[in-house]
Design a protein around this motif. Structure first.
Motif, mmCIF file in Angstrom:
data_model
loop_
_atom_site.group_PDB
_atom_site.id
_atom_site.type_symbol
_atom_site.label_atom_id
_atom_site.label_comp_id
_atom_site.label_asym_id
_atom_site.label_seq_id
_atom_site.Cartn_x
_atom_site.Cartn_y
_atom_site.Cartn_z
ATOM 1 N N ASP A 1 0.780 -0.878 -0.066
ATOM 2 C CA ASP A 1 0.084 -0.035 0.683
ATOM 3 C C ASP A 1 0.925 1.535 -0.123
ATOM 4 O O ASP A 1 1.983 1.144 -0.274
ATOM 5 N N ASP A 2 0.308 2.434 0.237
ATOM 6 C CA ASP A 2 0.631 3.828 -0.306
ATOM 7 C C ASP A 2 1.606 4.020 0.622
ATOM 8 O O ASP A 2 2.961 4.173 0.428
ATOM 9 N N GLY A 3 1.564 3.435 1.965
ATOM 10 C CA GLY A 3 2.230 3.834 3.209
ATOM 11 C C GLY A 3 3.583 2.976 3.414
ATOM 12 O O GLY A 3 4.646 3.485 3.151
ATOM 13 N N PRO A 4 3.113 2.166 3.286
ATOM 14 C CA PRO A 4 4.562 1.331 3.546
ATOM 15 C C PRO A 4 5.789 1.430 1.710
ATOM 16 O O PRO A 4 7.027 1.398 2.168
ATOM 17 N N LEU A 5 4.878 1.763 0.921
ATOM 18 C CA LEU A 5 5.783 1.405 -0.337
ATOM 19 C C LEU A 5 6.646 3.135 -0.256
ATOM 20 O O LEU A 5 7.478 2.519 -0.509
ATOM 21 N N LEU A 6 6.316 4.075 0.457
ATOM 22 C CA LEU A 6 6.728 5.440 0.469
ATOM 23 C C LEU A 6 8.182 5.735 1.934
ATOM 24 O O LEU A 6 8.819 6.061 1.193
ATOM 25 N N ALA A 7 7.195 4.815 2.468
ATOM 26 C CA ALA A 7 8.478 4.615 3.711
ATOM 27 C C ALA A 7 9.832 3.549 3.494
ATOM 28 O O ALA A 7 10.907 3.383 3.292
#
Length: 394
Positions: free
Chosen positions: A114-120
């Protein structure tokens, strides 16, 4: 005698030595060489050590690390996610900040985080990338050749005995070099150039695919949607890919491709060591400076009037050749150069060369490797490193 081929696992081990720590979270035109007095050579070396393009990449990476955002939306029919990598910008000094898309991707729903883990994960990759660039500043970047030459303490006999780096020049068409190329222990190809239909001239064996990150970016998203994974290994998914980063945003493509890999369908992708990048950049700029002085008679300091330093870059082939010097006992070069009427690439209809590369300067580098390896700059700064025999073919 049957030829001994090194197993794929050895190729992967080799690549692991080239990769940055963040991988976890290469018929030549004939012409005389141009040489300079020692003082002039020292000046060229000093000028070549300044890499405005590398500074530009580092600046882009730092900006992404500090301010990038990732947002995705379901496509029509929920077949995939539309993912946007964005950075804030201002149209002028008085306008409110807005976000512009740095990259637009299409990714599978299920395999990519998902967006959050991918950005991290993207920020972690950028952080390591920035740190590696900053740490190599002020150090002897040629020391990477010592690491490659010694393979971190492995015996010399475990080098690849013979290596072929296959360029993409149209001069290969009709050469009949295919069998000769395939007879090498390690065969390196560039930017996923096709071999189907050209095997008689370029061979069919591939041990390593060496690409720039634009190649991954152009193919990854398309294939990720169509196949549920990154089908960017035209030589088979077991053939490792080594990639140097043209744009830091492409580290996101690498993360996505690694996320779509499975045990049954791996994606052996590794990013080149920044010291290897820096060493190749210095060699490319040195030979371009030297050619500029020899052909124009102007001082080397005027070189920047002809080349935009921010975008001047070495070719994929040049870096693949530099890499091969550190891991091979003998290096053969095929398809580096041009001839009247020959296509730029044997597998496309492109005839015009890219302006961001100084190919003529790179050809002189290859000639020096074969005839005068002791004159090649920067490699002599690597303790204990000796340039292996290099042979040029068309």
């Amino acid at each position: 005698m049957k030829r001994r081929h090194l197993p794929p696992v050895l190729v992967l081990l080799l690549l692991s030595l080239l990769a940055l720590p963040y991988r976890r979270h290469l018929f030549l035109p004939r012409g005389p060489s141009q040489y300079y007095a020692s003082g002039d050579d020292a000046l060229l070396r000093r000028l070549a050590a300044s890499d405005a393009g590398g500074d530009q990449v580092l600046s882009e990476a730092a900006a992404l690390l500090a301010n990038a955002s990732v947002t995705s939306f379901p496509s029509i029919g929920n077949r995939y996610r539309l993912l946007y990598l964005r950075l804030p910008y201002r149209g002028n000094d008085t306008s409110a900040p807005r976000k512009r898309a740095v990259s637009r991707l299409r990714v599978p729903f299920v395999t990519v985080p998902d967006d959050g883990p991918l950005l991290a994960a993207f920020r972690a990759s950028l952080r390591s990338f920035v740190l590696a660039h900053r740490l190599r500043r002020g150090s002897n970047v040629a020391a990477v050749m010592g690491d490659l030459a010694g393979l971190l303490g492995r015996p010399r006999r475990e080098h690849f005995p013979t290596c072929a780096v296959v360029g993409n020049s149209g001069i290969l068409l009709g050469s009949g070099r295919g069998a000769q190329i395939d007879a090498h222990d390690l065969v390196v190809r560039l930017n996923n150039a096709r071999v189907a239909g050209y095997a008689a001239d370029v061979g069919a064996k591939t041990s390593l695919s060496f690409v720039n990150s634009n190649i991954l970016h152009y193919c990854a998203v398309r294939s990720a949607v169509a196949t549920g994974g990154c089908a960017c290994h035209p030589y088979g998914r077991a053939v490792p890919m080594a990639m140097y980063v043209c744009q830091p945003a492409h580290l996101l493509d690498a993360l996505i491709c690694n996320a779509t890999a499975t045990p049954a369908s791996p994606f052996p992708l590794l990013v080149t060591d920044v010291r290897l990048d820096a060493l190749t950049a210095r060699i490319a700029k040195y030979y371009s400076l030297r050619r500029f002085v020899a052909t124009t008679g102007e001082p080397a300091s005027n070189w920047a009037r002809r080349h935009d330093e921010r975008f001047f870059h070495y070719s994929s082939g040049l870096q693949a050749v530099v890499m091969a010097l550190g891991v091979c006992d003998e290096v053969s070069l095929f398809g580096f150069g041009k001839a009247a009427g020959a296509k730029h690439h044997y597998h496309t209809n492109q005839k015009k060369e890219l302006d961001l590369h100084d190919y003529e300067a790179e050809y002189q580098f290859y000639r020096d490797l074969q005839a005068r390896p002791e004159t090649v700059p920067f490699l002599d700064e690597a303790p204990g490193f000796k340039v292996p025999p290099v042979k040029l073919y068309w």
